[in-house]
Write a protein that holds these residues in place. Structure first.
Motif, PDB file in Angstrom:
ATOM      1  N   ILE A  25       0.855  -1.168   0.119  1.00 40.76           N
ATOM      2  CA  ILE A  25       0.059  -0.223  -0.087  1.00 40.76           C
ATOM      3  C   ILE A  25       0.887   1.053  -0.048  1.00 40.76           C
ATOM      4  O   ILE A  25       0.633   2.262  -0.899  1.00 40.76           O
ATOM      5  CB  ILE A  25      -0.826   0.209   1.144  1.00 40.76           C
ATOM      6  N   GLN A  26       1.853   1.223   0.641  1.00 40.99           N
ATOM      7  CA  GLN A  26       2.714   2.463   0.731  1.00 40.99           C
ATOM      8  C   GLN A  26       3.455   2.774  -0.438  1.00 40.99           C
ATOM      9  O   GLN A  26       3.365   3.661  -0.869  1.00 40.99           O
ATOM     10  CB  GLN A  26       3.757   2.171   1.994  1.00 40.99           C
ATOM     11  N   THR A  27       3.847   1.709  -1.240  1.00 48.75           N
ATOM     12  CA  THR A  27       4.708   1.855  -2.390  1.00 48.75           C
ATOM     13  C   THR A  27       3.434   2.463  -3.450  1.00 48.75           C
ATOM     14  O   THR A  27       3.814   3.077  -4.151  1.00 48.75           O
ATOM     15  CB  THR A  27       5.449   0.918  -2.894  1.00 48.75           C
ATOM     16  N   ARG A  28       2.365   1.806  -3.269  1.00 54.15           N
ATOM     17  CA  ARG A  28       1.321   2.386  -4.144  1.00 54.15           C
ATOM     18  C   ARG A  28       1.019   3.894  -3.930  1.00 54.15           C
ATOM     19  O   ARG A  28       0.785   4.494  -4.977  1.00 54.15           O
ATOM     20  CB  ARG A  28       0.123   1.417  -4.082  1.00 54.15           C
ATOM     21  N   PHE A  29       1.056   4.070  -2.697  1.00 50.36           N
ATOM     22  CA  PHE A  29       0.560   5.341  -2.276  1.00 50.36           C
ATOM     23  C   PHE A  29       1.696   6.353  -2.863  1.00 50.36           C
ATOM     24  O   PHE A  29       1.616   7.582  -3.561  1.00 50.36           O
ATOM     25  CB  PHE A  29       0.704   5.653  -0.746  1.00 50.36           C
ATOM     26  N   ASP A  30       2.947   5.862  -2.659  1.00 54.23           N
ATOM     27  CA  ASP A  30       4.146   6.612  -3.132  1.00 54.23           C
ATOM     28  C   ASP A  30       4.129   7.001  -4.686  1.00 54.23           C
ATOM     29  O   ASP A  30       4.015   8.089  -5.181  1.00 54.23           O
ATOM     30  CB  ASP A  30       5.358   5.805  -3.090  1.00 54.23           C
ATOM     31  N   ALA A  31       3.467   5.954  -5.354  1.00 54.62           N
ATOM     32  CA  ALA A  31       3.279   6.111  -6.892  1.00 54.62           C
ATOM     33  C   ALA A  31       2.432   7.063  -7.220  1.00 54.62           C
ATOM     34  O   ALA A  31       2.602   7.889  -8.104  1.00 54.62           O
ATOM     35  CB  ALA A  31       3.475   4.899  -7.465  1.00 54.62           C
ATOM     36  N   SER A  32       1.147   6.730  -6.527  1.00 60.23           N
ATOM     37  CA  SER A  32       0.138   7.649  -7.071  1.00 60.23           C
ATOM     38  C   SER A  32       0.210   9.100  -6.377  1.00 60.23           C
ATOM     39  O   SER A  32       0.026  10.005  -7.422  1.00 60.23           O
ATOM     40  CB  SER A  32      -1.123   7.172  -6.296  1.00 60.23           C
ATOM     41  N   PHE A  33       0.722   9.348  -5.450  1.00 57.20           N
ATOM     42  CA  PHE A  33       0.950  10.747  -5.053  1.00 57.20           C
ATOM     43  C   PHE A  33       1.952  11.500  -5.736  1.00 57.20           C
ATOM     44  O   PHE A  33       1.971  12.546  -6.163  1.00 57.20           O
ATOM     45  CB  PHE A  33       1.464  11.010  -3.376  1.00 57.20           C
ATOM     46  N   ALA A  34       3.251  10.751  -6.023  1.00 57.34           N
ATOM     47  CA  ALA A  34       3.996  11.114  -7.002  1.00 57.34           C
ATOM     48  C   ALA A  34       3.593  11.493  -8.410  1.00 57.34           C
ATOM     49  O   ALA A  34       3.853  12.514  -8.803  1.00 57.34           O
ATOM     50  CB  ALA A  34       5.273  10.063  -7.075  1.00 57.34           C
ATOM     51  N   ALA A  35       2.761  10.669  -8.826  1.00 59.69           N
ATOM     52  CA  ALA A  35       2.255  11.116 -10.256  1.00 59.69           C
ATOM     53  C   ALA A  35       1.348  11.976 -10.235  1.00 59.69           C
ATOM     54  O   ALA A  35       1.432  13.010 -11.100  1.00 59.69           O
ATOM     55  CB  ALA A  35       1.333   9.693 -10.486  1.00 59.69           C
ATOM     56  N   LEU A  36       0.908  12.500  -9.044  1.00 62.60           N
ATOM     57  CA  LEU A  36       0.036  13.781  -8.925  1.00 62.60           C
ATOM     58  C   LEU A  36       0.635  15.051  -8.784  1.00 62.60           C
ATOM     59  O   LEU A  36       0.100  16.100  -8.544  1.00 62.60           O
ATOM     60  CB  LEU A  36      -1.132  13.571  -7.901  1.00 62.60           C
ATOM     61  N   SER A  37       2.020  14.864  -8.470  1.00 58.97           N
ATOM     62  CA  SER A  37       2.847  16.005  -7.868  1.00 58.97           C
ATOM     63  C   SER A  37       3.069  16.558  -9.176  1.00 58.97           C
ATOM     64  O   SER A  37       4.114  17.808  -8.741  1.00 58.97           O
ATOM     65  CB  SER A  37       3.869  15.535  -7.152  1.00 58.97           C
ATOM     66  N   ASP A  38       2.877  16.479 -10.247  1.00 59.92           N
ATOM     67  CA  ASP A  38       3.332  17.269 -11.509  1.00 59.92           C
ATOM     68  C   ASP A  38       2.168  17.810 -12.142  1.00 59.92           C
ATOM     69  O   ASP A  38       1.190  16.902 -12.628  1.00 59.92           O
ATOM     70  CB  ASP A  38       4.228  16.111 -12.351  1.00 59.92           C
ATOM     71  N   ALA A  39       2.243  19.077 -12.465  1.00 57.52           N
ATOM     72  CA  ALA A  39       1.007  19.824 -13.239  1.00 57.52           C
ATOM     73  C   ALA A  39       0.535  19.026 -14.719  1.00 57.52           C
ATOM     74  O   ALA A  39      -0.514  19.054 -15.018  1.00 57.52           O
ATOM     75  CB  ALA A  39       1.343  21.239 -13.200  1.00 57.52           C
ATOM     76  N   THR A  40       1.763  18.816 -15.118  1.00 59.45           N
ATOM     77  CA  THR A  40       1.271  18.431 -16.787  1.00 59.45           C
ATOM     78  C   THR A  40       0.590  16.896 -16.540  1.00 59.45           C
ATOM     79  O   THR A  40      -0.264  16.734 -16.948  1.00 59.45           O
ATOM     80  CB  THR A  40       2.673  17.976 -17.422  1.00 59.45           C
ATOM     81  N   ARG A  41       1.155  16.238 -15.525  1.00 59.42           N
ATOM     82  CA  ARG A  41       0.509  14.768 -15.303  1.00 59.42           C
ATOM     83  C   ARG A  41      -0.819  14.838 -14.689  1.00 59.42           C
ATOM     84  O   ARG A  41      -2.078  14.474 -15.348  1.00 59.42           O
ATOM     85  CB  ARG A  41       1.136  13.760 -14.491  1.00 59.42           C
ATOM     86  N   ARG A  42      -1.225  15.952 -14.010  1.00 61.00           N
ATOM     87  CA  ARG A  42      -2.799  16.300 -13.712  1.00 61.00           C
ATOM     88  C   ARG A  42      -3.341  16.674 -14.688  1.00 61.00           C
ATOM     89  O   ARG A  42      -4.600  16.287 -14.944  1.00 61.00           O
ATOM     90  CB  ARG A  42      -2.611  17.084 -12.311  1.00 61.00           C
TER      91      ARG A  42
END
Lengths: 121, 121
Positions: A5-22
């Motif tokens: 779960i933690q690494t999944r959270f790492d991945a999803s929050f990291a994915a959301l941390s970039d304006a282009t990706r959002r």
DNA sequence: GATATATTGAACCATATGGTTCAGTATTTA
DNA sequence: TAAATACTGAACCATATGGTTCAATATATC
């Protein structure tokens, strides 16, 4: 389990941390798009956009399929349910924490009143 | 304005993308703590923990105050309200997008029935 | 078959991240 | 005042990130 779960959270929050990706996620919420479409929309090289899409795909937020020479991107299976839940839980923690502080402040005020009375006695 | 919001999102989601930092937030939801406390709890050097706290502070999720030689960390002013809202909006987009797909599937099924009838005619 | 299109992979670049060690400084405490 | 405690800053390290260019490959189109 927790680790997963933690690494999944790492991945999803990291994915959301970039304006282009959002932005890509919002765009795909409106319509599926090719890498070329997205690269054009976000003024970026194909290779650059491909990387962003890769990050989103890793996080399960996007899926892609290549048909002929074009790779079509669409929203992936993950709906950010656990992430939303984590944030909600945090907000509750935050509220509880500040309620405690409020109590402390109230307590101080009460004591002040008592002290005031004592001094006047 | 948009830029401000975007970089704020960048900062908060990036802050949340690390398990240690999420742990620190949860911990501070229970009780305030010094850098030493946190470093101990998360088996890390003081310097390392200081950096994590710095990231959380930058994101507005933690505030710290140094009294004497000890710096106490507590939850900061930001409650992740906008982040929660962004995710909720995304989830709605996602739902709408998949409802559309459902419609397409329904449409296909309808056509199949019609075709079936045609063939039987 | 030749040309245009869409993507891909490798290589490179600058900067950020997550961590460490080590040498300070400031504050308590004995 | 000496020793212990708590933090801080600089420097370093390995790896990741966000981007690029350039060359290659696969697929459509004329």
């Amino acid at each position: 389990m927790v680790q997963y779960i933690q690494t999944r959270f790492d991945a999803s929050f990291a994915a959301l941390s970039d304006a282009t990706r959002r932005g890509v996620l919002e765009q795909l919420g409106r319509a599926d798009a090719s890498i070329t479409d997205l690269a054009g929309k976000f003024r970026m090289t194909l290779t650059g956009m491909k990387k962003h899409v890769g990050v989103l795909e890793q996080a399960g937020l996007v899926t892609t399929e290549k048909v002929g020479r074009v790779r079509t991107c669409k929203l992936g299976p993950r709906r950010l349910t656990e992430e939303a839940a984590w944030i909600e839980r945090y907000r509750q923690l935050w509220d509880a924490r500040f309620d405690e502080l409020d109590k402390v402040v109230e307590e101080l005020k009460r004591k002040e009143r008592v002290d005031g009375r004592r001094k006047r006695e």
